[in-house]
Design a protein around this motif. Structure first.
Motif, PDB file in Angstrom:
ATOM      1  N   TYR A 172      -2.625  -3.628 -15.334  1.00  0.00           N
ATOM      2  CA  TYR A 172      -1.307  -3.089 -15.039  1.00  0.00           C
ATOM      3  C   TYR A 172      -1.019  -3.122 -13.538  1.00  0.00           C
ATOM      4  CZ  TYR A 172      -1.919  -1.066 -19.689  1.00  0.00           C
ATOM      5  OH  TYR A 172      -2.148  -0.886 -21.032  1.00  0.00           O
ATOM      6  N   LEU A 173       0.267  -3.134 -13.224  1.00  0.00           N
ATOM      7  CA  LEU A 173       0.696  -2.948 -11.832  1.00  0.00           C
ATOM      8  C   LEU A 173       1.918  -2.044 -11.859  1.00  0.00           C
ATOM      9  CD1 LEU A 173       0.129  -3.741  -8.867  1.00  0.00           C
ATOM     10  CD2 LEU A 173       1.930  -5.472  -9.130  1.00  0.00           C
TER      11      LEU A 173
ATOM     12  N   THR B 107       0.838  -1.206   0.000  1.00  0.00           N
ATOM     13  CA  THR B 107       0.000   0.000   0.000  1.00  0.00           C
ATOM     14  C   THR B 107       0.866   1.247   0.000  1.00  0.00           C
ATOM     15  OG1 THR B 107      -1.809  -1.129   1.135  1.00  0.00           O
ATOM     16  CG2 THR B 107      -1.772   1.257   1.285  1.00  0.00           C
ATOM     17  N   GLY B 108       0.545   2.151  -0.902  1.00  0.00           N
ATOM     18  CA  GLY B 108       1.304   3.389  -1.015  1.00  0.00           C
ATOM     19  C   GLY B 108       2.470   3.301  -1.976  1.00  0.00           C
ATOM     20  N   ARG B 109       2.818   2.095  -2.397  1.00  0.00           N
ATOM     21  CA  ARG B 109       3.945   1.914  -3.327  1.00  0.00           C
ATOM     22  C   ARG B 109       3.493   1.355  -4.674  1.00  0.00           C
ATOM     23  NH1 ARG B 109       7.827  -1.735  -2.217  1.00  0.00           N
ATOM     24  NH2 ARG B 109       6.442  -3.110  -1.018  1.00  0.00           N
ATOM     25  N   PHE B 110       2.476   0.492  -4.658  1.00  0.00           N
ATOM     26  CA  PHE B 110       1.994  -0.148  -5.875  1.00  0.00           C
ATOM     27  C   PHE B 110       0.628   0.412  -6.249  1.00  0.00           C
ATOM     28  CE2 PHE B 110       4.282  -4.536  -5.405  1.00  0.00           C
ATOM     29  CZ  PHE B 110       5.491  -3.880  -5.222  1.00  0.00           C
ATOM     30  N   THR B 111       0.364   0.453  -7.562  1.00  0.00           N
ATOM     31  CA  THR B 111      -0.935   0.898  -8.055  1.00  0.00           C
ATOM     32  C   THR B 111      -1.413  -0.050  -9.135  1.00  0.00           C
ATOM     33  OG1 THR B 111      -0.382   3.221  -7.635  1.00  0.00           O
ATOM     34  CG2 THR B 111      -2.234   2.775  -9.104  1.00  0.00           C
ATOM     35  N   ILE B 112      -2.603  -0.588  -8.946  1.00  0.00           N
ATOM     36  CA  ILE B 112      -3.207  -1.470  -9.930  1.00  0.00           C
ATOM     37  C   ILE B 112      -4.187  -0.656 -10.771  1.00  0.00           C
ATOM     38  CG2 ILE B 112      -5.084  -2.204  -8.392  1.00  0.00           C
ATOM     39  CD1 ILE B 112      -4.897  -4.987  -9.691  1.00  0.00           C
ATOM     40  N   SER B 113      -4.227  -0.959 -12.067  1.00  0.00           N
ATOM     41  CA  SER B 113      -5.165  -0.285 -12.959  1.00  0.00           C
ATOM     42  C   SER B 113      -5.489  -1.217 -14.109  1.00  0.00           C
ATOM     43  CB  SER B 113      -4.581   1.035 -13.473  1.00  0.00           C
ATOM     44  OG  SER B 113      -3.404   0.810 -14.215  1.00  0.00           O
ATOM     45  N   ARG B 114      -6.523  -0.848 -14.848  1.00  0.00           N
ATOM     46  CA  ARG B 114      -6.909  -1.661 -15.989  1.00  0.00           C
ATOM     47  C   ARG B 114      -7.345  -0.764 -17.129  1.00  0.00           C
ATOM     48  NH1 ARG B 114     -11.542  -5.373 -13.675  1.00  0.00           N
ATOM     49  NH2 ARG B 114     -11.506  -6.199 -15.813  1.00  0.00           N
ATOM     50  N   ASP B 115      -7.087  -1.221 -18.347  1.00  0.00           N
ATOM     51  CA  ASP B 115      -7.550  -0.531 -19.548  1.00  0.00           C
ATOM     52  C   ASP B 115      -8.424  -1.523 -20.297  1.00  0.00           C
ATOM     53  OD1 ASP B 115      -7.967   0.657 -22.013  1.00  0.00           O
ATOM     54  OD2 ASP B 115      -5.943   1.488 -22.132  1.00  0.00           O
ATOM     55  N   ASN B 116      -9.721  -1.402 -20.110  1.00  0.00           N
ATOM     56  CA  ASN B 116     -10.634  -2.372 -20.712  1.00  0.00           C
ATOM     57  C   ASN B 116     -10.637  -2.301 -22.230  1.00  0.00           C
ATOM     58  OD1 ASN B 116     -11.449  -3.419 -18.212  1.00  0.00           O
ATOM     59  ND2 ASN B 116     -13.056  -1.886 -17.989  1.00  0.00           N
ATOM     60  N   SER B 117     -10.300  -1.165 -22.794  1.00  0.00           N
ATOM     61  CA  SER B 117     -10.251  -1.055 -24.257  1.00  0.00           C
ATOM     62  C   SER B 117      -9.108  -1.881 -24.842  1.00  0.00           C
ATOM     63  CB  SER B 117     -10.102   0.404 -24.678  1.00  0.00           C
ATOM     64  OG  SER B 117      -8.823   0.912 -24.318  1.00  0.00           O
TER      65      SER B 117
END
Length: 122
Positions: A83-84, A68-78
């Protein structure tokens, strides 16, 4: 079927950053946007995989305390891609990182990628 393929791992010095990607493909990939996805890691052979971060289909995120505070998860559905973003990496982050997609809507077990190695060392 669904295939998940991770990329972006490698060797990095402590304090450095890496961005992992997980690209989905296959006959049901168009539905990937409807399922929760996550990143797991296994820090040593024989050790259980642990959840690092997860994201719902609606974009709600959840992180292990250790990242927490160091990693960020995201997604691009298109792009059917997860991502991490990993910042301030530490030696204890060394592991094989796996991408996961919940299989509930298809009545299957979760789908897994083959993993990508992240090594944090001087």
């Amino acid at each position: 079927q669904l295939q998940l393929k991770e990329s972006g791992g490698g060797l990095v010095q402590p304090g450095g950053s890496l961005r992992l990607s997980c690209a989905g493909s296959g006959s049901i990939v168009s539905q990937l946007r409807l399922v929760a996805m996550g990143w797991y890691r296994r820090q040593a052979p024989g050790k259980q995989r642990e959840l690092v971060a997860a994201i719902t289909d609606g974009g709600i995120t959840n992180y292990a305390d250790s990242v927490t505070g160091r990693f960020t998860i995201s997604r691009d559905n298109s792009k059917n891609t997860l991502y991490l973003q990993m910042n301030n990496l530490q030696p204890e982050d060394t592991a094989v990182y796996y991408c996961n997609a919940d299989g509930t809507i298809w009545g299957t077990q979760p789908y897994w990628g083959q993993g990508t190695q992240v090594t944090v060392s001087t």
